[in-house]
Enzyme design. Structure first.
Site, short mmCIF file in Angstrom:
data_model
loop_
_atom_site.label_atom_id
_atom_site.label_comp_id
_atom_site.label_asym_id
_atom_site.label_seq_id
_atom_site.Cartn_x
_atom_site.Cartn_y
_atom_site.Cartn_z
N HIS A 169 -1.50 12.76 9.09
CA HIS A 169 0.04 12.64 9.38
C HIS A 169 0.68 11.34 9.42
CE1 HIS A 169 -0.53 17.19 10.30
NE2 HIS A 169 -1.50 16.54 11.16
N SER A 290 11.14 -11.83 -6.34
CA SER A 290 12.51 -10.97 -6.60
C SER A 290 13.25 -12.06 -7.19
CB SER A 290 13.26 -10.55 -5.16
OG SER A 290 14.54 -10.40 -5.25
N LYS A 296 10.77 -12.46 -1.02
CA LYS A 296 9.83 -11.29 -1.36
C LYS A 296 8.56 -11.38 -2.27
CE LYS A 296 11.02 -7.62 -1.07
NZ LYS A 296 12.01 -6.65 -1.61
N GLU A 303 2.34 -0.46 -7.24
CA GLU A 303 3.37 0.51 -7.35
C GLU A 303 3.30 0.78 -8.84
OE1 GLU A 303 6.95 -1.18 -4.83
OE2 GLU A 303 6.27 -2.38 -6.44
#
Ligand code: ARG
Length: 473
Positions: A169, A290, A296, A303
């Site tokens: 979980h 970024s 970043k 992804e």
């Protein structure tokens, strides 16, 4: 064979492999709508090799003389070579790759080209070509899987004793060893490898000789064609051949399960490398910055692995829905198999390669997950089981440890804030020997069961996994 320098091939306009029964040609809209050359040109090499084997079979069947067969064979070979040069397909308006290849043959051998399609149907040809191409893709996917598995084992071996919290979980559950976690993915990818092997086995069956649907009217030695093209066996029913795309579905299913595994690995590592978890550092080479936020370091490679899984799963569903409810045997709907199949193969192979490179770039900040294990109550199960081993009913033990956790949470205590004395004061069931289990490393030692995270078991599993990988091919 003649040694004269062949004249430069003339270029014939696009022609059809049919047309005698029509009074007018197809409309421009229909042609644009139905032509498949722009994507099935990817099957050219397979189409040429299959056609060469078919020419040899026609010669064995007495349809072509040996000299004719040689001429056709050599012309096909020159097509295969020329196809590598840029612009080979420029301006071609042929219906599909099979038509294109026969036109090219005609440009090289003239009227003799009219014999290559004797008793052959594009329905069996498309099955053959797709199988020849797909069996190569199965091998590629298997090879890329093995490379990824090797990278995971290497990463496991770099931190053999690192402790991380295992999750259920997405809540800290029980401590496990880092190699134990990675070996879970090793098992998934090992099953994927089996699925691609099985998909290859089902793909590697030779369909030629089936004709359009009823079997060829010419006496082909089908076993000889299979042998010529490296197929393990021949198909058993000509109607099945024209109607069947199961082998493509098998590949897409193998790719789909693999993409799910990759997507879950990507998701784990996106989380673990985030500031919130902070366990893992991804290499600069697999991350992006970024354009606005200078600080970043984004996990774009992971992804995209997660994102591309949508395309692979879509491809499986697309072909499943295309096939559902088609009457036997061939229907033009089946031409819709190729784009999803090609795309899925490209995506899964791209993701497998990317995942390997990411795995090779990973650094584990060993102390961070170890602290996460120490600071949480991942040892609670170890404590409850210890009480049960000492004779307390598990249900009671569970409740006692639950109260210990509640008390600790209320008072901001970690497992390390307890000791044998304070535990015994909390509940008499806590005998002095139980206190050592406040350390996650001690609890793991109670799990030396096959498949468990006991340190000796995991070390042996890692050795065994290396051996298994070495034996995979
Ligand atoms: N290009 C077609 C396909 O990929 C094969 C052509 C067979 N066409 C036909 N009308 N029987 O499925």
């Amino acid at each position: 064979m003649n040694d004269e320098k062949p004249a430069a091939p003339l270029t014939l306009p696009a022609m059809k492999l049919w047309g005698g029964r029509f009074e007018t040609g197809p409309s421009e809209v229909f042609e644009r709508f139905s032509n498949s050359l722009h994507f099935d040109k990817r099957l050219l090499e397979a189409d040429v090799k299959g056609s060469q084997a078919f020419a040899r079979s026609l010669a064995r069947a007495g349809v072509l003389t040996d000299a004719e067969c040689d001429r056709i064979f050599d012309a096909f070979e020159s097509i295969r070579v020329d196809a590598a040069s840029p612009g080979f397909f420029d301006g071609a308006t042929d219906e599909d790759v099979h038509t294109f290849v026969i036109r090219k043959l005609g440009e090289r051998v003239g009227a003799l080209a009219g014999k290559i399609h004797t008793g052959r149907s594009r329905n069996e040809q498309v099955s053959l070509d797709t199988r020849l191409w797909l069996r190569g893709e199965c091998d590629r996917s298997r090879e890329l899987l093995r490379a990824l598995m090797a990278a995971l084992l290497k990463l496991a071996g770099q931190y053999p004793d690192a402790v991380i919290p295992g999750y259920t979980h997405l809540r800290r559950a029980q401590p496990v060893l880092w190699p134990h976690y990675l070996l879970a993915y090793f098992e998934m990818f090992a099953r994927d490898h089996e699925r691609f092997t099985e998909a290859r086995r089902r793909t590697n069956v030779m369909p030629l000789g089936s004709g359009a649907l009823a079997g060829s009217g010419f006496p082909h030695d089908r076993e000889a064609i299979a042998c010529d093209l490296g197929f393990d066996e021949i198909t058993r029913n000509s109607m099945d051949v024209s109607a069947d795309r199961d082998f493509a579905l098998d590949y897409l299913y193998a790719a789909s399960v693999t993409t799910i595994h990759l997507s879950r690995l990507a998701e784990d590592w996106i989380l673990y490398s985030s500031e919130e978890f902070g366990w893992m550092e991804l290499g600069d080479g697999v991350t992006s910055g970024s354009s606005l936020m200078p600080q970043k370091k984004n996990p774009d490679s992971l992804e995209l692995i997660r994102g591309k899984s949508g395309r692979v799963l879509g491809a499986l569903n697309s072909l499943l829905f295309t096939m559902k409810g088609l009457p036997l045997t061939y229907n033009r709907d089946m031409q819709e198999d190729k784009e999803p199949l090609f795309d899925a193969a490209d995506q899964i192979n791209g993701c497998l390669e990317m995942a390997r490179v990411v795995a090779e770039s990973v650094t584990l900040r060993v102390q961070v997950p170890a602290n996460a294990a120490d600071e949480s109550w991942v040892v609670a199960t170890d404590l409850a089981e210890a009480l049960a081993r000492n004779g307390t009913a598990f249900h009671t033990a569970h409740r006692i440890v639950g109260r210990l956790v509640l008390d600790s949470v209320r008072n901001g205590k970690k497992p390390g804030d307890w000791n044998a004395k304070s535990l015994a004061q909390f509940a008499p069931e806590f005998t002095p020997d139980v206190a050592r289990l406040l350390d996650p490393r001690e609890g793991m030692k109670t799990r030396e069961i096959a498949g468990g995270t006991g340190p000796k078991t995991v070390a042996a599993a890692l050795v065994e996994a290396r051996k298994r990988l070495g034996e995979m091919a």
